[in-house]
Design an enzyme around this catalytic site. Sequence first.
Site, PDB file in Angstrom:
ATOM      1  N   LYS A 161     -57.669  86.735  55.228  1.00 39.50           N
ATOM      2  CA  LYS A 161     -58.474  86.381  56.404  1.00 39.50           C
ATOM      3  C   LYS A 161     -59.898  86.088  55.948  1.00 39.50           C
ATOM      4  O   LYS A 161     -60.453  86.800  55.095  1.00 39.50           O
ATOM      5  CB  LYS A 161     -58.442  87.537  57.391  1.00 39.50           C
ATOM      6  CG  LYS A 161     -59.131  87.249  58.720  1.00 39.50           C
ATOM      7  CD  LYS A 161     -59.001  88.461  59.665  1.00 39.50           C
ATOM      8  CE  LYS A 161     -59.667  88.151  61.012  1.00 39.50           C
ATOM      9  NZ  LYS A 161     -59.618  89.311  61.910  1.00 39.50           N
ATOM     10  N   SER A 215     -57.945  88.457  66.414  1.00 40.41           N
ATOM     11  CA  SER A 215     -58.683  87.388  65.787  1.00 40.41           C
ATOM     12  C   SER A 215     -58.063  86.904  64.479  1.00 40.41           C
ATOM     13  O   SER A 215     -58.539  85.933  63.896  1.00 40.41           O
ATOM     14  CB  SER A 215     -60.119  87.823  65.543  1.00 40.41           C
ATOM     15  OG  SER A 215     -60.160  88.949  64.729  1.00 40.41           O
ATOM     16  N   SER A 262     -56.799  93.107  66.236  1.00 38.57           N
ATOM     17  CA  SER A 262     -56.717  91.767  65.644  1.00 38.57           C
ATOM     18  C   SER A 262     -55.624  91.558  64.621  1.00 38.57           C
ATOM     19  O   SER A 262     -55.442  90.443  64.160  1.00 38.57           O
ATOM     20  CB  SER A 262     -58.069  91.409  65.009  1.00 38.57           C
ATOM     21  OG  SER A 262     -59.038  91.330  66.017  1.00 38.57           O
TER      22      SER A 262
END
Lengths: 89, 469, 463
Positions: free
Chosen positions: C62, C137, C162
């Site tokens: 990420k 997210s 997330s």
Amino acid sequence: MDIEKVAKIARINLDENEKKEFEKELKEVLKIFSELEEVNTTNVEPAFNVIRIINISRKDEVKPSLRIKDVLKNSKHTEKNYFKGPRII
Amino acid sequence: MVKIGLEIHVQLNTRTKLFCSCKNEASKKPNVNTCPICLGMPGSKPLINEEAIKKAIKIGLMLNLNFSKKMFFSRKSYFYPDLSKNYQITQYELPVGTQGYFLINVKGRIKKIRIRRIHIEEDPAQIIHVGGSITNAEYVLLDYNRSGVPLCEIVTEPDFESSEEVIIFMKKLLSYLQHIKVFDIRKCKWRCDVNVSIPKGNRSEIKNVGSFKGIKSAINYEIIRQESLINKGFEVKRETRHFNASTNTTELLRTKEEEIDYGYIFEPDLTSFELSSYIKDSEDNMPELPEEIIKRLIKEYKLSKNNAEILVQKDPLFVEFFEKCSKMYENKKKLSNWIVGDLFKCLNFQEKSLFESKIKPNDFVDFLNLMDSKKITERLGKELIKEYVEKGIPPRQLMNRKNLNLLSKKEILNVIEKVIKENPKSVKDYQEGKKIVIDFLIGEVMKKTRATADPKITRELLEKKLKNK
Amino acid sequence: MRIKEYLRKVEKGEILPSKEIPRIVEKLDKLNEKYSCFITLNKNPRITSKKGRLRGIPVVIKDCICTKGLRTTSGSKILENYFPVFNATIVKRIEEEGGIIVGKTSMDEFGFGTFCTNCAFNLPKNPHDITRSAGGSSGGAAVALAMSDLPLLSIAESTGGSISCPASFCGVYGLTPTYGLVSRYGLIDYSNSLDKIGVMGKSAWDCALGLSVIAGKDSNDQTSIGEEKDYTRFVNKKYIEKNISGKIIGVPKEYFGKGVDKQVKKIVMNAIKKYESLGAKIKEISLPYTKYALSAYYVIALAESSTNLSKFCGLRYGLATEIKGNADEYFSSVRTKGFGKEAKRRILLGTYIRMKGYRNKYYLKALKVRKLIIEDFKKAFEKCNVLMAPTMPFIAPKFNEIKSLTPAQQYASDILTVAPNLAGLPMINVPVGKINGMPVGLHIIGNHFEEGEILSFAGAIKW
């Protein structure tokens, strides 16, 4: 919420539309937050950390610093190995 | 009655910075002691230095502090180019400790200054204002070598009643901080925020005063400014002010309404601290406190109590200086007298610290030897030491530069001839019986020879010369 | 191909990472055109010869985690051209074990979002239906896994859910470890007391492998705690057989309330019941402070993140504009230009709740409520070994449905994930079913440092 004051503290410029829009949206969110007042928290300690760890510190031993080229690598504004910035006032 | 309170920031003499392992050291080259942490790079995390905590605790022990059961760090948010994260990691609700005191001697009276709290925080970077000063620079250059250096902030209650008391306190505090080895006057910096208020007025905070001269001027100016406002019927408002060292005045920085809202939160990247183990460690490693040093100096070197006290309390480096000199000089009493007497007087008069004067033990001992071997008179010695303190040039060099070696009899006679020629009335007065005039004539010889004439020899020669006339 | 098989083939010499990785990167590049799950692809990754537990495995990370020399943006324009000069600890550990970083995945700017629609760059699309959200997210992290059969290990991050949310929406496994178990050094902060780096994978075993490599105390993160351990043994068949029988599964009634879609409830409840056949017992419990978790979470997260984002001001790194005017003007111009709308919203809110006069009412209050929520869970774990509930109240919504939600409504979608995240508990999303082709996730939540327990439950049943 005095959105102008908050935006100033946060160093964000808002145009008139944004001010109106944000004020409305944030008001709605703050209403939800005020639910917290219902909770009886007398004698409750605030939870700073989730897991109980205490007294973590490191020894006072020098380790190599960054090379100057890495220090300045991501900065657009530099002058003679200094970072360059706007005047204060 | 004036009320003055202080918020003193002292840099701690740790090897590394507060939250990272960069050297805690000034450098002429910018940004050489920096890393992702003290530069505030995204993804970096603060790593607290255990030595900084221990040193702060030593300060707390010295100040008779009540240590907090739980200690925690906080973020103080504001935007400034010298703050690498635009927040400073400091302590707000849970500092190192509160409610201590420090005793000072004000003209023979012991006064207790209460310490409200002490806490640990990081120093910001250094700013160079290019093309002007803070008010009219074109742009700034930033050096983050200082960013993250550990500071201990000591906050007093408004117990001071004059700038004199403040200076007595600051001198003693800095001396003690040196003795407990948390602060080194040669490397560490200090600065003060001074809060001043008079009856019927609100208090003003004068920020960032960094010298004793500045403290004195700032306080005295502020008192006058506030008194004049009250006398004219105006309000003394709650303000933050800036001390202008070139005009010796204070200037408005921020009014109460413009006060910054720091939006404090707890620093979640650091754990909480229960101080008992750190306190024990600091207690076990507490260096000699000044009271103990005084006793030791009296015992080991047979100094008088007065001399020992002055050595320990007046300048942070006096004791080390004295002990270094003692290794090279036998007469400890004479040594201490000269340090505590003339040297201290000159430093005081010129408002310099021993460190600022650049006086070294070798040269000082050499100076004493010069007097012992009668190469210079004590009177000349007193002159030379003034210049030594002022210019940092050792007496032997000063002498050589100005040919200040003691004059021979022949040279003295030459000067005597001139003095006699230039002062016919005094000579007449002397010869008519006013014997005391000879002192004046000796003085004139001293002036001309800049005290390089031995006064005893001068007197003898003068008397001889005047008799013969 | 699964990671386990890939590792076997690499060890046997049947697959050569030096040849395979470039092929994989090419495939990812193509897929990225359709699914937009990468912000940066590492087109020339260095193939090391390290023979560790991740030997030759392509790893995607990420984009809020710093990779030295490889662009890291945290999904924001303000870091559009930022190249970290240091590696996050987890990146170091992955590379030490032979893992090869092939790409940085899309995310909501700084982690601010539940649907991965607050992206400055690529907006990832759900591979099950590209008109629907991937979840946020860590949207890109889930999509990269779900979009192909490639043996990827996907590293993600969770603050309020997330990892769980995109895992649920995309139908993959997503493990959020106990707060502090995985070092946050090199993680660009959203909310420091809530952020956790975790692992997504095609199976519980993949997650266990990833966790084994990245977990463990790190001297560069003073809030990190825990020993290094091999977590794959908890997903071992023999271990599972012995472990599940007799265990008590707590089902919090507040997590099956009105706000949760009926079909989701049905699928999840059926999934939970399946564990009874393995000898586990189900117990209905109550977590009374659940309804306050959303507010407590957001107040704390916003307070912390608004300070974390102060550092982005056009000095030292990041987006910079021309230097003119004074510092305040300069900072404002950079920040106004570089931050997206949601980031601005959160900074404003976060600043407000820290101000004098509001701080007690919001920030300090939320910290206390958090304590009560943690105690709620602790009480529950006295009676139960794990808790189970739906991960998200609904399946992945369509992009145009999301547009019509107000920020407050978007925040409310987090109701099921915020409480365990607030308490720093370990949790794992398990894909257990589908509604109209869209995945539904079961959330298994454990007590602090009980990753082994939840992994064992997660790996117990093949869905």
